[in-house]
Design a protein around this motif. Sequence first.
Motif, mmCIF file in Angstrom:
data_model
loop_
_atom_site.group_PDB
_atom_site.id
_atom_site.type_symbol
_atom_site.label_atom_id
_atom_site.label_comp_id
_atom_site.label_asym_id
_atom_site.label_seq_id
_atom_site.Cartn_x
_atom_site.Cartn_y
_atom_site.Cartn_z
ATOM 1 N N LEU A 113 42.248 50.989 22.008
ATOM 2 C CA LEU A 113 42.383 49.349 21.427
ATOM 3 C C LEU A 113 43.597 48.904 22.069
ATOM 4 O O LEU A 113 43.687 47.906 22.512
ATOM 5 N N PRO A 114 44.927 49.972 21.727
ATOM 6 C CA PRO A 114 46.205 48.828 22.270
ATOM 7 C C PRO A 114 46.148 48.919 23.647
ATOM 8 O O PRO A 114 46.500 47.564 23.897
ATOM 9 N N GLU A 115 45.588 49.491 24.332
ATOM 10 C CA GLU A 115 45.806 49.365 25.793
ATOM 11 C C GLU A 115 44.602 48.354 26.214
ATOM 12 O O GLU A 115 44.938 47.433 27.209
ATOM 13 N N LEU A 116 43.434 47.994 25.649
ATOM 14 C CA LEU A 116 42.637 47.170 25.926
ATOM 15 C C LEU A 116 43.273 45.860 25.453
ATOM 16 O O LEU A 116 43.030 44.832 26.258
ATOM 17 N N ARG A 117 43.855 45.716 24.325
ATOM 18 C CA ARG A 117 44.347 44.440 24.026
ATOM 19 C C ARG A 117 45.477 43.835 25.051
ATOM 20 O O ARG A 117 45.634 42.683 25.447
ATOM 21 N N LYS A 118 46.177 45.069 25.454
ATOM 22 C CA LYS A 118 47.256 44.904 26.447
ATOM 23 C C LYS A 118 46.508 44.274 27.859
ATOM 24 O O LYS A 118 46.824 43.287 28.360
ATOM 25 N N GLN A 119 45.450 44.756 28.119
ATOM 26 C CA GLN A 119 44.725 44.537 29.513
ATOM 27 C C GLN A 119 44.133 42.791 29.154
ATOM 28 O O GLN A 119 44.281 41.980 30.090
ATOM 29 N N LYS A 120 43.517 42.578 27.820
ATOM 30 C CA LYS A 120 43.146 41.394 28.034
ATOM 31 C C LYS A 120 44.257 40.360 27.733
ATOM 32 O O LYS A 120 43.988 39.230 28.276
ATOM 33 N N GLN A 176 46.849 40.686 29.535
ATOM 34 C CA GLN A 176 47.376 40.453 30.979
ATOM 35 C C GLN A 176 46.156 39.585 31.705
ATOM 36 O O GLN A 176 46.540 38.541 32.585
ATOM 37 N N VAL A 177 44.866 39.596 31.316
ATOM 38 C CA VAL A 177 43.634 38.857 31.929
ATOM 39 C C VAL A 177 43.901 37.399 31.665
ATOM 40 O O VAL A 177 43.662 36.482 32.340
ATOM 41 N N GLU A 178 44.330 37.141 30.286
ATOM 42 C CA GLU A 178 44.503 35.775 29.711
ATOM 43 C C GLU A 178 45.410 35.124 30.481
ATOM 44 O O GLU A 178 45.642 33.880 30.927
ATOM 45 N N LEU A 212 45.800 30.855 36.896
ATOM 46 C CA LEU A 212 44.869 30.115 37.581
ATOM 47 C C LEU A 212 44.375 28.718 37.415
ATOM 48 O O LEU A 212 44.138 27.697 38.327
ATOM 49 N N GLU A 213 44.344 28.378 35.878
ATOM 50 C CA GLU A 213 44.071 27.154 35.538
ATOM 51 C C GLU A 213 45.089 26.215 35.839
ATOM 52 O O GLU A 213 45.091 25.012 36.082
#
Length: 232
Positions: free
Chosen positions: A90-97, A99-101, A107-108
Motif C-alpha cells: 500500500l505505501p508503494e502504491l500510494r507513492k505511485q498514485k 506520482q501519476v497525479e 499534462l493538464e
Amino acid sequence: MSTKRASVNIDINAWFEGVAEQFRGLNPNEPGQWPVLPKLAAFAVVVLAAVALGWFLVLADVQAALDAEREKEPNLKQDYRSKLAQAVNLPELRKQKSQVEEYVTQLEKQLPGKAEMDALLSDINQAGLGRGLQFELFRPGQILVKDYYAELPIALRVSGRYHDVGSFAADVSNLSRIVTLHNLSVVAPTGKDLGGALSMEATARTYRYLDAGEVAEQKKAAASKKAAGAKK
C-alpha cells in the motif's frame, strides 16, 4: 444337553411365530388396534419416509447451495491473496498514485483553456511566419468534445524551403501547449521549377481541458444516454 438345545430352538421358533402372528390380519383402517410390533414397524417406516422426503425437498437444495459456495472458494482465496499483496504494498502504491497525479497535473497544464485557444492558434501561425513560410491554408475545424477534454483540428498548408518546413514542424511540437501534426503530406516542386518551395499539408490537432460547466454538461449527457439505454 440335547434337550436344552431343542428347547431353545423351539422357543426361538415360537417367538418368530408370535411376531409373525402380530402382523397377520391387520386392519389398515384401525391402526390404533394393532399390536405393539406392527405399530413400531409402521412408526419406523413413517420416520424413514419423512427423512427421505425432507432430504429431497429441503436438504438437496441446501447441499446444492453448499456445493456452489465451495466452488467459489478458490476464486475468493485468489482475490484475498491479491488484496493482501496490495495491502502489503500500500505505501508503494500510494507513492505511485501520487506520482501519476503529479504527471497528470503537468499534462493538464499543457492544455490551454477555452480563453487561451486564440493565443495558441496565434502561436502556431507565428511559428510558421518565423520560419519564413507562407500560409496557403489555416482553417480551424469543428471542436470535438471528449469525456474530459476538447480537440480542435486545424487544416494547414504551408510552402517554403525544405529546412524551414522541417523546423516549423519541430517548433510546433515544442510549443508550451500540446499540438500534434497528423496526415503530413510534403509535395516537391515539379517541372522546371525544381528550385521552388516545398508544399506541406497537415492537420494540426490541439487540445484544451473542459471547464467546470462543460464537465457537468458532459456528465449530464452521459447519464441521460445511460438512462435511455436502460429503458430500451
